[in-house]
Design a protein around this motif. Sequence first.
Motif, PDB file in Angstrom:
ATOM      1  N   SER A  37     -63.871   0.906  -9.068  1.00  0.00           N
ATOM      2  CA  SER A  37     -64.451   1.899  -9.958  1.00  0.00           C
ATOM      3  C   SER A  37     -65.578   2.565  -9.162  1.00  0.00           C
TER       4      SER A  37
ATOM      5  N   THR B  96     -62.929  17.224  -8.382  1.00  0.00           N
ATOM      6  CA  THR B  96     -63.014  17.215  -9.843  1.00  0.00           C
ATOM      7  C   THR B  96     -62.299  18.423 -10.413  1.00  0.00           C
TER       8      THR B  96
ATOM      9  N   ASP C 297     -58.433   9.734 -15.749  1.00  0.00           N
ATOM     10  CA  ASP C 297     -59.829  10.129 -15.964  1.00  0.00           C
ATOM     11  C   ASP C 297     -59.862  11.563 -16.471  1.00  0.00           C
ATOM     12  N   TRP C 298     -60.878  11.879 -17.261  1.00  0.00           N
ATOM     13  CA  TRP C 298     -61.112  13.269 -17.596  1.00  0.00           C
ATOM     14  C   TRP C 298     -61.620  14.008 -16.361  1.00  0.00           C
TER      15      TRP C 298
ATOM     16  N   SER D 226     -58.728   4.870 -10.987  1.00  0.00           N
ATOM     17  CA  SER D 226     -58.188   6.183 -11.357  1.00  0.00           C
ATOM     18  C   SER D 226     -56.699   6.289 -11.063  1.00  0.00           C
TER      19      SER D 226
ATOM     20  N   CYS E   1     -56.565  11.473  -9.671  1.00  0.00           N
ATOM     21  CA  CYS E   1     -55.788  10.464 -10.401  1.00  0.00           C
ATOM     22  C   CYS E   1     -54.336  10.466  -9.944  1.00  0.00           C
TER      23      CYS E   1
END
Length: 255
Positions: free
Chosen positions: A186, A97, A149-150, A144, A156
């Motif tokens: 997902s 992330t 995606d944030w 992704s 991604c």
Amino acid sequence: MQSFMRFENKVVVITGAGSGIGAAAARRFASEGAIVVLADWDKTAAEKVASSLPEKRTLVIGVDVSDVTSVRAMFDRVVEQFGKVDVLINNAGVHATGSVLDSSLEDWERISAIDINGVVYCSKFALPHLLKSKGCIVNTASVSGLGGDWGAAYYCAAKGAVSNLTRAMALDHGGAGVRVNAVCPSLVKTNMTANFPEAVNQKFNERIPLGRAAEPEEVAAVMAFLASEDASFVNGVNIPVDGGVTASDGQPKIA
């Protein structure tokens, strides 16, 4: 288990087979008669999955897909033992992330080494054998890789690379009889997502039209379809297995 045997005596190599989608794929292909090669960096985890599969039709190999020497040795062993490769499931992957600004370069190196290089290495060493068997490749991409995606920039980027590599390999090798496709899940109930906070899971459930995460077996079922003769004219597609997430244009639900 399935009542049909679409992969009887077919040699199916699955990376990341020690858990999650890879483990579900190993069980699915084995149930349809395949000789299954469970490849994972965690050989113990792969052996645990293999313990429930037919012993004579199962091989476990410890492999680091980011290491070209390890990948080459894996395919050498598979071909030495079984004489061919019919299906490659490029499933091994990791997640990280953060934005490009706040993620480390070490995170990028790890993501790209496994999620991109691993797919390239495995495909490169499998393709000579797949060309002989008129086999196929199924990659695990992601929604992704179809949109952004944030807070997951590197993931991604990696999955976007897998999605477009899928298309390019389909063009390059389809004429020689090798189909290349990808599944794009997902949220799936795997070790990778097991520690998501409940609030995050709730947001996913609100966003996914089917209202829940996928089971690994539901993704494996689509992999099996893509690898089978039932999909003999399907080539170069990235199929969302996402409960309808990508059906949305992104606008909010107002009613």
